[in-house]
Design a protein around this motif. Sequence first.
Motif, mmCIF file in Angstrom:
data_model
loop_
_atom_site.group_PDB
_atom_site.id
_atom_site.type_symbol
_atom_site.label_atom_id
_atom_site.label_comp_id
_atom_site.label_asym_id
_atom_site.label_seq_id
_atom_site.Cartn_x
_atom_site.Cartn_y
_atom_site.Cartn_z
ATOM 1 N N GLU A 1 0.806 -1.222 0.000
ATOM 2 C CA GLU A 1 0.000 0.000 0.000
ATOM 3 C C GLU A 1 0.841 1.275 0.000
ATOM 4 O OE1 GLU A 1 -1.466 -1.639 3.660
ATOM 5 O OE2 GLU A 1 -1.567 0.371 4.512
ATOM 6 N N ALA A 2 0.199 2.341 -0.436
ATOM 7 C CA ALA A 2 0.851 3.633 -0.539
ATOM 8 C C ALA A 2 1.513 4.006 0.777
ATOM 9 C CB ALA A 2 -0.184 4.688 -0.923
ATOM 10 N N ALA A 3 2.803 4.263 0.716
ATOM 11 C CA ALA A 3 3.525 4.666 1.916
ATOM 12 C C ALA A 3 3.853 6.156 1.830
ATOM 13 C CB ALA A 3 4.811 3.856 2.061
ATOM 14 N N ARG A 4 3.687 6.830 2.931
ATOM 15 C CA ARG A 4 4.068 8.244 2.987
ATOM 16 C C ARG A 4 5.583 8.347 2.922
ATOM 17 N NH1 ARG A 4 3.030 10.321 8.265
ATOM 18 N NH2 ARG A 4 3.219 12.409 7.426
ATOM 19 N N PHE A 5 6.049 9.246 2.116
ATOM 20 C CA PHE A 5 7.496 9.433 2.037
ATOM 21 C C PHE A 5 7.890 10.856 2.409
ATOM 22 C CE2 PHE A 5 7.332 11.943 -1.772
ATOM 23 C CZ PHE A 5 6.192 11.512 -2.428
ATOM 24 N N LEU B 1 4.833 4.674 -3.587
ATOM 25 C CA LEU B 1 5.115 5.968 -2.966
ATOM 26 C C LEU B 1 3.976 6.902 -3.308
ATOM 27 C CD1 LEU B 1 8.913 6.287 -3.837
ATOM 28 C CD2 LEU B 1 7.934 5.823 -1.575
ATOM 29 N N SER B 2 3.380 7.478 -2.288
ATOM 30 C CA SER B 2 2.218 8.311 -2.543
ATOM 31 C C SER B 2 2.235 9.564 -1.684
ATOM 32 C CB SER B 2 0.933 7.536 -2.250
ATOM 33 O OG SER B 2 -0.187 8.356 -2.476
ATOM 34 N N LEU C 1 5.218 4.798 -8.517
ATOM 35 C CA LEU C 1 4.793 6.151 -8.121
ATOM 36 C C LEU C 1 3.310 6.318 -8.398
ATOM 37 C CD1 LEU C 1 7.722 8.451 -9.358
ATOM 38 C CD2 LEU C 1 7.377 7.397 -7.122
ATOM 39 N N MET C 2 2.624 6.857 -7.425
ATOM 40 C CA MET C 2 1.172 7.041 -7.540
ATOM 41 C C MET C 2 0.854 8.362 -8.234
ATOM 42 S SD MET C 2 -0.531 4.529 -6.003
ATOM 43 C CE MET C 2 -2.017 5.082 -5.176
ATOM 44 N N ALA C 3 0.549 8.248 -9.522
ATOM 45 C CA ALA C 3 0.029 9.413 -10.255
ATOM 46 C C ALA C 3 -1.420 9.131 -10.638
ATOM 47 C CB ALA C 3 0.872 9.681 -11.491
ATOM 48 N N SER C 4 -2.044 8.286 -9.858
ATOM 49 C CA SER C 4 -3.429 7.864 -10.119
ATOM 50 C C SER C 4 -4.387 8.626 -9.208
ATOM 51 C CB SER C 4 -3.560 6.363 -9.851
ATOM 52 O OG SER C 4 -3.200 6.090 -8.506
ATOM 53 N N HIS C 5 -5.685 8.445 -9.466
ATOM 54 C CA HIS C 5 -6.726 8.845 -8.525
ATOM 55 C C HIS C 5 -6.684 10.307 -8.114
ATOM 56 C CE1 HIS C 5 -6.351 4.370 -7.616
ATOM 57 N NE2 HIS C 5 -7.561 4.514 -8.104
ATOM 58 N N GLY C 6 -6.089 11.150 -8.938
ATOM 59 C CA GLY C 6 -6.042 12.567 -8.599
ATOM 60 C C GLY C 6 -5.107 12.892 -7.460
ATOM 61 N N LEU C 7 -4.161 11.994 -7.152
ATOM 62 C CA LEU C 7 -3.205 12.244 -6.072
ATOM 63 C C LEU C 7 -2.113 13.211 -6.544
ATOM 64 C CD1 LEU C 7 -3.159 8.565 -4.798
ATOM 65 C CD2 LEU C 7 -4.135 10.536 -3.599
ATOM 66 N N LEU C 8 -1.144 13.479 -5.696
ATOM 67 C CA LEU C 8 -0.242 14.616 -5.934
ATOM 68 C C LEU C 8 0.388 14.631 -7.324
ATOM 69 C CD1 LEU C 8 1.161 17.149 -4.757
ATOM 70 C CD2 LEU C 8 3.070 15.663 -4.188
ATOM 71 N N PHE C 9 1.004 13.530 -7.741
ATOM 72 C CA PHE C 9 1.665 13.571 -9.048
ATOM 73 C C PHE C 9 0.643 13.800 -10.163
ATOM 74 C CE2 PHE C 9 5.178 11.218 -6.841
ATOM 75 C CZ PHE C 9 6.168 12.178 -7.068
ATOM 76 N N ALA C 10 -0.556 13.255 -10.002
ATOM 77 C CA ALA C 10 -1.619 13.518 -10.988
ATOM 78 C C ALA C 10 -2.012 14.987 -10.969
ATOM 79 C CB ALA C 10 -2.835 12.637 -10.702
ATOM 80 N N GLN C 11 -1.967 15.587 -9.798
ATOM 81 C CA GLN C 11 -2.297 17.019 -9.701
ATOM 82 C C GLN C 11 -1.277 17.855 -10.467
ATOM 83 O OE1 GLN C 11 -2.734 17.718 -5.391
ATOM 84 N NE2 GLN C 11 -3.861 15.778 -5.316
ATOM 85 N N PHE C 12 0.001 17.467 -10.390
ATOM 86 C CA PHE C 12 1.007 18.180 -11.181
ATOM 87 C C PHE C 12 0.741 18.018 -12.682
ATOM 88 C CE2 PHE C 12 3.723 18.231 -7.342
ATOM 89 C CZ PHE C 12 4.159 19.539 -7.415
ATOM 90 N N LEU D 1 10.633 0.088 -12.243
ATOM 91 C CA LEU D 1 9.946 1.332 -11.882
ATOM 92 C C LEU D 1 8.601 1.375 -12.596
ATOM 93 C CD1 LEU D 1 12.770 4.056 -11.997
ATOM 94 C CD2 LEU D 1 12.198 2.408 -10.213
ATOM 95 N N GLY D 2 7.565 1.637 -11.840
ATOM 96 C CA GLY D 2 6.220 1.628 -12.418
ATOM 97 C C GLY D 2 5.469 2.917 -12.160
ATOM 98 N N LEU D 3 4.532 3.161 -13.035
ATOM 99 C CA LEU D 3 3.645 4.316 -12.907
ATOM 100 C C LEU D 3 2.240 3.808 -12.636
ATOM 101 C CD1 LEU D 3 2.945 7.400 -13.454
ATOM 102 C CD2 LEU D 3 2.382 6.647 -15.782
ATOM 103 N N ARG D 4 1.617 4.301 -11.585
ATOM 104 C CA ARG D 4 0.181 4.040 -11.401
ATOM 105 C C ARG D 4 -0.569 5.256 -11.902
ATOM 106 N NH1 ARG D 4 -4.030 1.377 -7.798
ATOM 107 N NH2 ARG D 4 -4.974 0.252 -9.522
#
Length: 663
Positions: free
Chosen positions: A60-64, A104-105, A169-180, A220-223
């Motif tokens: 699961e997504a871990a805070r970094f 990483l989320s 890296l979590m760029a899914s579901h409107g999370l931070l990387f998706a917001q960028f 390395l994967g992209l979600r």
Amino acid sequence: MTDFCRHLMSDITIAGLTIRNRILSTGHQTYLADRGLPGDDFIAYHEARAKGGAGLIITEAARFHETALSEAPDLHILSDDAIPAFTRLTQAVHRHGAKIIGQLSHTGRVTRRVQGGLRGIVHAPSAVPSGRFTVVPREMTTALVEDIVAAAIAGAGRYHRAGYDGVELMASHGLLFAQFLNPRVNRRTDKYGGSPENRMRALADTFRGIRAVVGRDMVLGLRISSEELEPDGLDRDEAIDICRILADAGLVDYVNTTIGSMAGLGGSIHVVPPMEIAPGYVARNAQAIREAISVPVFVAGRINDPQVGERIIGSGQADMVAMTRALITDPDLPNKVKAGQPDLVRACIGCNQACIGHMHAGYRISCIQTPISGRELRMPAASGAQTPKRVMVVGGGPAGLRAAITAAEDGHVVSLHESGPVPGGQVLLAQALPERAEFGGLVTNLLAEVARHDIDITLNSTATRETVLAANPDMVILATGSTMLPPEVEVEVEGAGEGHVLTAEDVLKGANTGSRVLVADWGCDWVGIGLAMQLAGDGCQVRLAVTGTCAGEALPPYLRNYWVGRLHEAGVQVIPFARIYGVDDDTAYLLHAISDQPVICDGVDTVVVANGRLARTTLEQDLAGTGIPVVTVGDCNTARTAEEAIYEGLVFTREALTRLGAA
Ligand code: SF4
């Protein structure tokens, strides 16, 4: 191995990492972490899925980074101190041949989190509101973005040192990387905003930085959500472009697709789509991404049985399938399929109740059908049967069926008596509601297990004190269920019995209503909603009065939100905070739960009351003093849901049989 699953069970190599089959468990919050780290419960949960044959487990997504808001049960990888705990986890998973990837989320603007009861300071690329949790974030400084990128790279390095096979890296579901990535959410004017290249920079720099640290040792994967299904969310073409750019640049070894967004109420339904949404519905989007890029593509979204997974892999829509809830329900699914025994699989029914439902309620993950999920180290051991006991189970609903299976598994001699013509209890009614047929899979699964044991079932058999005494069992397990309270008992509907007032069960069994119906829903669960939808589908003008704040208040949030939308589409008027108290002619009288003022509904032909349920205790009382040990399981204790019924059918039965054996 059976032929139908040969694609699903074939191995795949991704950037040098060979995975034994195409079944993966996606990162999902379990609330099993111990002070933010993998502890015994967390490890046992994932080890069970690795042992059961899953090819890949993504944790699961871990805070970094400290600015990602969180509550205690969430995982974090904030310092090197975390590495030993994560190492124990990777060793446990690897022991069984599965591979493991860490997420990483950062939530950015999408956060419901509170810290010590306070709402936290929310940082996002821009100060663009997030509707679901009504957050207006503050814009990150450039220095903070750089710090977050550096922290993500450091987090990946820790995963590497803990023995992980990859990082996602979590760029899914409107999370931070998706917001960028999203031009409607990212309105920055520095190097992280504006042009597509700038909006991609935070994500791309993170991937480059991770690669520099871990080399080719990790994949390395992209979600990413293949579309976010929100008005300001990323659309399908944007998602395809992002995947193409990252893949063409060699920054990602795979793309893990999903759908939806946590930023809005509508899009968030798809984070964990309920049974009402078609199995494998994201595969079409995954295929479009797969056709645009050259690295493997994973897909999630209601892939709850091996046949659906096989179809997706076999048809080339994706390279791996996320069967997360399928593995929560049956951790051994991959091994059963591999052994050519798909009939032994206990299928997930997409109810959302104990998996994401528990998480949303703040509790540890489980499954309504498989209580041991999330409790791997906390369930009673088999009762043992050096001297098999004669166990009589009364009642063939979920509680009785699970009790009978449990007693039989433990080696006892079991008979089951069901008063109706078929087993199933309340599930038989629940599955009759619109779009709820899959709920019946719960009984299908139980009956399949019953059939694999030597359980003597008698239908149309009403057990009484006399029949129990005549059978003289060593133990009686009562699973006699509950009965719906009649309107006049609980809600005191004046005029009941004059044709105006029916119970939910009357309607489910086919009773006719007038064309203008008021459904008075006491429980705020699926019963009132299902009845309202059924009647609206029949052409009735329907009003749904609920005692709580909204329809389906007691349901898991994504399921509730799905149905709130469907009720609106169907033209059902929902009246919140309203309790029925009277009916005359064509007027129904409600009472507002807070103001105590009347709410009068004119033009009502029929009131349908979905009331609370009363435990059936007659036989329990009749057996008092017989000397026969009696155990009660499920609704006959207190009417609740199938989850408690199955839990008690297993746990109470096992504990009672253990006590009996020791006596
Ligand atoms: Fe599937 Fe329901 Fe179990 Fe969740 S609780 S894993 S949706 S059967």
